[in-house]
Design a protein around this motif. Structure first.
Motif, short mmCIF file in Angstrom:
data_model
loop_
_atom_site.label_atom_id
_atom_site.label_comp_id
_atom_site.label_asym_id
_atom_site.label_seq_id
_atom_site.Cartn_x
_atom_site.Cartn_y
_atom_site.Cartn_z
N ILE A 90 0.86 -1.20 0.26
CA ILE A 90 0.41 -0.10 0.08
C ILE A 90 0.65 1.31 -0.07
O ILE A 90 1.72 1.31 0.99
N VAL A 91 0.92 1.93 -0.94
CA VAL A 91 1.56 3.49 -1.73
C VAL A 91 1.28 4.23 -1.09
O VAL A 91 -0.12 4.65 -1.66
N ASP A 92 1.15 5.32 -0.46
CA ASP A 92 0.37 6.44 -0.05
C ASP A 92 1.48 8.02 -0.63
O ASP A 92 2.25 7.32 -1.03
N THR A 93 0.59 8.31 -1.64
CA THR A 93 0.93 9.24 -2.73
C THR A 93 0.77 10.59 -2.68
O THR A 93 0.16 11.61 -3.43
N GLY A 94 -0.06 10.60 -1.32
CA GLY A 94 -0.71 12.18 -0.33
C GLY A 94 0.47 13.50 -0.35
O GLY A 94 1.51 13.25 -1.26
N LEU A 95 -0.23 14.59 -0.10
CA LEU A 95 0.53 15.62 -0.16
C LEU A 95 2.36 15.17 1.01
O LEU A 95 3.00 15.41 0.71
N GLY A 96 2.05 14.37 2.44
CA GLY A 96 3.15 14.70 2.68
C GLY A 96 4.09 13.71 2.09
O GLY A 96 5.58 14.00 2.40
N MET A 97 4.34 12.97 1.23
CA MET A 97 4.79 11.89 0.36
C MET A 97 5.05 12.39 -1.14
O MET A 97 5.68 11.98 -1.48
N SER A 98 4.63 13.84 -0.70
CA SER A 98 4.83 14.01 -2.63
C SER A 98 6.24 15.77 -2.19
O SER A 98 6.80 15.71 -3.64
N ALA A 99 6.86 15.18 -1.49
CA ALA A 99 8.00 16.48 -1.52
C ALA A 99 8.48 15.54 -1.96
O ALA A 99 9.41 14.01 -1.60
N ALA A 100 9.69 16.65 -2.43
CA ALA A 100 10.88 15.84 -3.19
C ALA A 100 12.03 15.61 -2.01
O ALA A 100 11.97 16.16 -0.90
N GLN A 101 12.63 14.49 -2.18
CA GLN A 101 13.79 13.50 -1.43
C GLN A 101 14.71 13.05 -2.80
O GLN A 101 14.47 11.97 -3.34
N ASP A 102 16.15 13.11 -2.43
CA ASP A 102 16.99 12.47 -3.74
C ASP A 102 16.30 12.89 -4.90
O ASP A 102 16.12 11.78 -5.31
N GLN A 103 16.26 14.27 -5.48
CA GLN A 103 15.26 14.82 -6.99
C GLN A 103 14.74 13.00 -7.04
O GLN A 103 14.32 13.33 -8.61
N THR A 104 13.47 12.83 -5.91
CA THR A 104 12.08 12.55 -6.68
C THR A 104 11.70 12.90 -5.01
O THR A 104 12.02 13.45 -4.10
N THR A 105 10.43 12.25 -5.91
CA THR A 105 9.54 12.35 -4.37
C THR A 105 10.20 11.03 -2.60
O THR A 105 10.43 10.14 -3.70
#
Length: 540
Positions: A90-105
């Motif tokens: 189960i993968v959460d793609t909401g607001l908090g998980m959409s932040a940038a990290q290491d040139q990806t989300t």
């Protein structure tokens, strides 16, 4: 609890040995001499020593008790069926998980880590039931496809806390398999099958919490900003105005900023906070002016072409019962101070004529009209009565169109009969009614949610693949209706702890589970019945 573990049953072994020893010593003994002192002819038969006979009935009873004790511990057997055993992801793609990290989300980075750990189990064909939140349900993929899919995960602006928890509970109810959750949300679910992969990274973020417009002269915009970063300075970009430099609040705090807005106000207002940071979705804010159609009343004898415009406008803009009431007055307008808001028709056939160049001030009333083309001939005007009016349109120093605020009023000081058959006349009166009715307007926006396929995003661009209308910020349109969707900035708390998929190895080698409790209970019952049949009768 650790004291209920089946391993502690091994402590019963010494007691079982003690019981057997006591049974062996239970025979009656008698002292005899070591050497025979005499022998007769009657003592030819040797004395045979009797061996110890185990009491079978007692042994069966002890075995039955041991089976009952083992059954109470609820033991089971897991066996390895690595190939074919699905793993739920189960993968959460909401607001908090959409932040940038290491040139990806963050979401994409964590899914790649999960794919790497699943590959370490040695089964590259491992089936995975993938559930993306928000999304349209589960899809079956192979482990080989997971890493590539991680790079294509959509980013949304939805607050997915409740959605993720609900999805996890549903999956746990329908599947007896390991469930991996990729999310920073703290889940109120406890289950041995549940494993969570989260990021300890706190986003370096400053965002817009809210924005609103207050009517006035001039209108004023309020923007509330939250700061959770090391930045101290920023800029607000409002539509096409020059940037407004601001000092950001201290980390973990909010601050309100007020900016004067020039007339005319647009239907859609865009606010942007610079510079961009790791979470860009809360750096922009849109407001859409939701106009409420006014209820129009006529006071006095007004020209027929004005009456016709009132009828056409009200037919196209039906007013609600509690709508703002405005007046169109041509009767004794000098003493109409108690009626507001209103249109004052001061211009008529009487007055004096003026000609020359037309001077136009930018305003909602004067927009979308080529005034030089309209006033190509002399026009009859009436003198503006007093001070306090803001002139929108004038010719040779003579006011033709003026406004007042608090309450709103429009003064028309020229004869309109010459333009009653022109498109400019219709546009002017529509602008007048829209502006007067604007005292009841609202600047609205909503938080991200599913809008349905009938909505289309028009700003900033079309939706990316895999994203439904309303999942990301922007301005959407449906049948001419506009709606602004914004992600509210917030102070992000500590993410949920990640267990590092510590149970993954155990589940990777455990494809099934067989509970032994029912079998042990049946065995205990059979032993008791068998012991009953072997029990010695009286006299034996």
């Amino acid at each position: 609890m650790i004291f209920l573990a089946p391993a502690w049953l091994g402590l019963l072994l010494p007691w079982a040995l003690l019981a057997l020893w006591l049974l062996r010593r239970s025979k009656r003994s008698a002292p005899v001499p070591f050497v025979a002192l005499w022998r007769t002819e009657h003592d030819a038969a040797p004395v045979i020593r009797r061996r110890f006979e185990f009491p079978l009935h007692l042994i069966l009873i002890l075995l039955a008790l041991g089976s009952i004790i083992l059954a109470a511990a609820k033991p089971g057997i897991r066996w390895s069926t690595v190939v074919g055993q699905p793993v739920w992801l189960i993968v959460d793609t909401g607001l908090g998980m959409s932040a940038a990290q290491d040139q990806t989300t963050i979401a994409s980075s964590l899914v790649q880590e999960v794919a790497k750990k699943l590959r370490a189990t040695g089964n590259l064909q491992q089936p995975v039931n993938l559930v993306i939140v928000p999304g349209q349900g589960a899809q079956r993929i192979n482990l080989n496809d997971l890493a590539g899919l991680a790079e294509q995960l959509p980013s949304t602006a939805i607050d997915t806390q409740q959605m993720v928890e609900s999805t996890v509970r549903q999956v746990l109810e329908q599947a007896d398999a390991p469930v991996i959750v990729v999310s920073n949300h703290k889940l109120g679910v406890n289950d041995d099958r549940l494993m969570q992969q989260s990021s300890s990274h706190l986003s370096d973020n400053a965002g817009i919490v809210a924005a609103s417009v207050a009517d006035g002269a001039p209108a004023q915009l309020m923007v509330r900003v939250v700061n959770q970063s090391g930045q101290t300075a920023g800029r607000l970009l409002i539509n096409h105005q020059p940037p407004v430099d601001i000092t950001l609040p201290p980390p973990g705090q909010m601050r309100n900023y007020f900016v004067d807005l020039p007339e005319p106000l647009p239907v859609v207002m865009q606010i942007k906070l610079e510079p961009d940071d790791e979470l860009t979705m809360d750096n922009q804010w849109w407001l859409v002016q939701q106009q409420r159609a006014p209820r129009i009343e006529i006071d006095g004898q007004v020209p027929s072409f004005v009456k016709r415009m009132v009828q056409v406008y009200q037919a196209q803009h039906p007013a609600e019962a509690q709508a703002l009431q405005i007046w169109v007055s041509a009767a004794n307008w000098q003493s109409a101070a108690s009626i507001a808001p209103m249109v004052i028709l001061a211009g008529g056939s009487s007055g004096h004529q003026v000609e020359g160049a037309v001077e136009v001030r930018p305003h909602a009333l004067s927009s979308d009209i080529d005034w030089e083309k309209v006033f190509h001939q002399p026009v009859t005007v009436t003198q503006l009565p007093d001070d306090g009016w803001s002139v929108v349109l004038q010719r040779s120093g003579q006011a033709l169109l003026a406004t007042k605020e608090n309450p709103r009023r429009v003064w028309i000081g020229f004869d309109q009969s010459f333009m009653a058959d022109q498109p400019a006349f219709v546009i002017l009166w529509a602008n007048i009614f829209d502006w007067l009715g604007g005292e009841g307007d609202d600047w609205k926006s909503e938080e991200p949610h599913d809008l349905g396929q009938s909505w289309q995003r028009i700003t900033p661009a079309v939706l990316p693949a895999g994203v439904e209308p309303g999942w990301v910020t922007g301005v959407y349109q449906q049948d001419g209706q506009l709606l602004a969707i914004n992600a509210r900035g917030r102070i992000w708390g500590e993410p949920a702890p990640s267990d590092g998929l510590g149970h993954l190895d155990r589940w990777a080698q455990s494809g099934g589970y067989w509970a032994l409790q029912p079998m042990l209970a049946l065995l205990a019952l059979a032993l008791v019945l068998l012991a009953t049949g072997c029990w010695p009768r009286a006299g034996e």
